[in-house]
Design a protein around this motif. Structure first.
Motif, PDB file in Angstrom:
ATOM      1  N   SER A   1      39.731  43.389  42.688  1.00  0.00           N
ATOM      2  CA  SER A   1      39.770  42.701  41.398  1.00  0.00           C
ATOM      3  C   SER A   1      41.207  42.468  40.949  1.00  0.00           C
ATOM      4  O   SER A   1      41.570  41.365  40.534  1.00  0.00           O
ATOM      5  N   VAL A   2      42.029  43.481  41.070  1.00  0.00           N
ATOM      6  CA  VAL A   2      43.431  43.369  40.646  1.00  0.00           C
ATOM      7  C   VAL A   2      44.213  42.450  41.587  1.00  0.00           C
ATOM      8  O   VAL A   2      44.946  41.565  41.146  1.00  0.00           O
ATOM      9  N   THR A   3      44.038  42.616  42.886  1.00  0.00           N
ATOM     10  CA  THR A   3      44.810  41.869  43.872  1.00  0.00           C
ATOM     11  C   THR A   3      44.409  40.404  43.947  1.00  0.00           C
ATOM     12  O   THR A   3      45.263  39.524  44.051  1.00  0.00           O
ATOM     13  N   TYR A   4      43.111  40.117  43.889  1.00  0.00           N
ATOM     14  CA  TYR A   4      42.625  38.755  44.106  1.00  0.00           C
ATOM     15  C   TYR A   4      42.045  38.097  42.857  1.00  0.00           C
ATOM     16  O   TYR A   4      41.592  36.959  42.909  1.00  0.00           O
ATOM     17  N   GLY A   5      42.045  38.801  41.736  1.00  0.00           N
ATOM     18  CA  GLY A   5      41.570  38.227  40.486  1.00  0.00           C
ATOM     19  C   GLY A   5      40.087  37.935  40.450  1.00  0.00           C
ATOM     20  O   GLY A   5      39.643  37.020  39.776  1.00  0.00           O
TER      21      GLY A   5
ATOM     22  N   ASN B   1      32.321  56.358  44.909  1.00  0.00           N
ATOM     23  CA  ASN B   1      33.633  56.370  44.250  1.00  0.00           C
ATOM     24  C   ASN B   1      34.666  55.603  45.066  1.00  0.00           C
ATOM     25  O   ASN B   1      35.496  54.883  44.504  1.00  0.00           O
ATOM     26  N   ASP B   2      34.617  55.763  46.385  1.00  0.00           N
ATOM     27  CA  ASP B   2      35.532  55.010  47.252  1.00  0.00           C
ATOM     28  C   ASP B   2      35.256  53.517  47.160  1.00  0.00           C
ATOM     29  O   ASP B   2      36.172  52.699  47.141  1.00  0.00           O
ATOM     30  N   ILE B   3      33.988  53.149  47.094  1.00  0.00           N
ATOM     31  CA  ILE B   3      33.607  51.737  47.017  1.00  0.00           C
ATOM     32  C   ILE B   3      34.055  51.143  45.690  1.00  0.00           C
ATOM     33  O   ILE B   3      34.611  50.043  45.643  1.00  0.00           O
ATOM     34  N   LYS B   4      33.870  51.876  44.616  1.00  0.00           N
ATOM     35  CA  LYS B   4      34.319  51.387  43.299  1.00  0.00           C
ATOM     36  C   LYS B   4      35.836  51.225  43.252  1.00  0.00           C
ATOM     37  O   LYS B   4      36.344  50.256  42.678  1.00  0.00           O
ATOM     38  N   ALA B   5      36.569  52.157  43.829  1.00  0.00           N
ATOM     39  CA  ALA B   5      38.031  52.057  43.858  1.00  0.00           C
ATOM     40  C   ALA B   5      38.470  50.832  44.661  1.00  0.00           C
ATOM     41  O   ALA B   5      39.410  50.117  44.279  1.00  0.00           O
TER      42      ALA B   5
END
Length: 150
Positions: free
Chosen positions: A32-36, A22-26
């Motif tokens: 993904s959000v920060t670096y696209g 779960n930590d890895i997925k987060a």
């Protein structure tokens, strides 16, 4: 090999096996959000192996040269983390992605009581690793104790 002592706490294997995914997925969602970048995650519980391949649509990249962040547990009682790969194509370097990944890995190691992170690196990356507080050792006994002890 480079290394950094992270924690003097006790590694919690059960907590690692049950919650780390779960930590890895987060983390990957934040990347993904920060670096696209999209990602593919391989997490093999039995071997304590985690491979994260960061993907994007850049046409010059091939499957063997994508951004990659790969680590696994190592050492006595799996008390350390071996960073197998952290590599990015030139166009993704210098944007803070490597530092972000390393800082996250250190936080993860601390949370789950891993004592150290150890890895090999190219000489050209020495400044990067030292800036993040890592030390270099070619002492065979020390390396055996960190990485190879079971």
């Amino acid at each position: 090999m480079y290394y950094k002592i992270i924690s003097t706490g006790k590694h919690n294997e059960l907590l690692w096996e049950n919650q780390a995914i779960n930590d890895i997925k987060a983390f990957m969602q934040a990347v993904s959000v920060t670096y696209g970048l999209d990602f593919k995650l391989v997490f093999k519980k039995n071997s304590k192996y985690v491979k994260v391949v960061l993907l994007d649509a850049h046409p010059r990249e091939t499957d063997n040269w994508r951004a990659e962040f790969q680590f696994r547990t190592c050492g006595k009682n799996n008390g350390g983390i071996f960073l197998k790969f952290i590599r990015f194509p030139v166009r993704l370097q210098g944007k803070g992605l490597g530092t972000y990944c390393v800082n996250w890995l250190e936080d993860l190691a601390n949370k789950y009581g891993f004592k150290y992170i150890v890895f090999s690196a190219y000489n050209s990356a020495d400044g990067f690793w030292r800036k993040l507080g890592y030390q270099y050792s070619n002492n065979e006994e020390f390396i055996q104790e960190l990485y190879f002890s079971n």
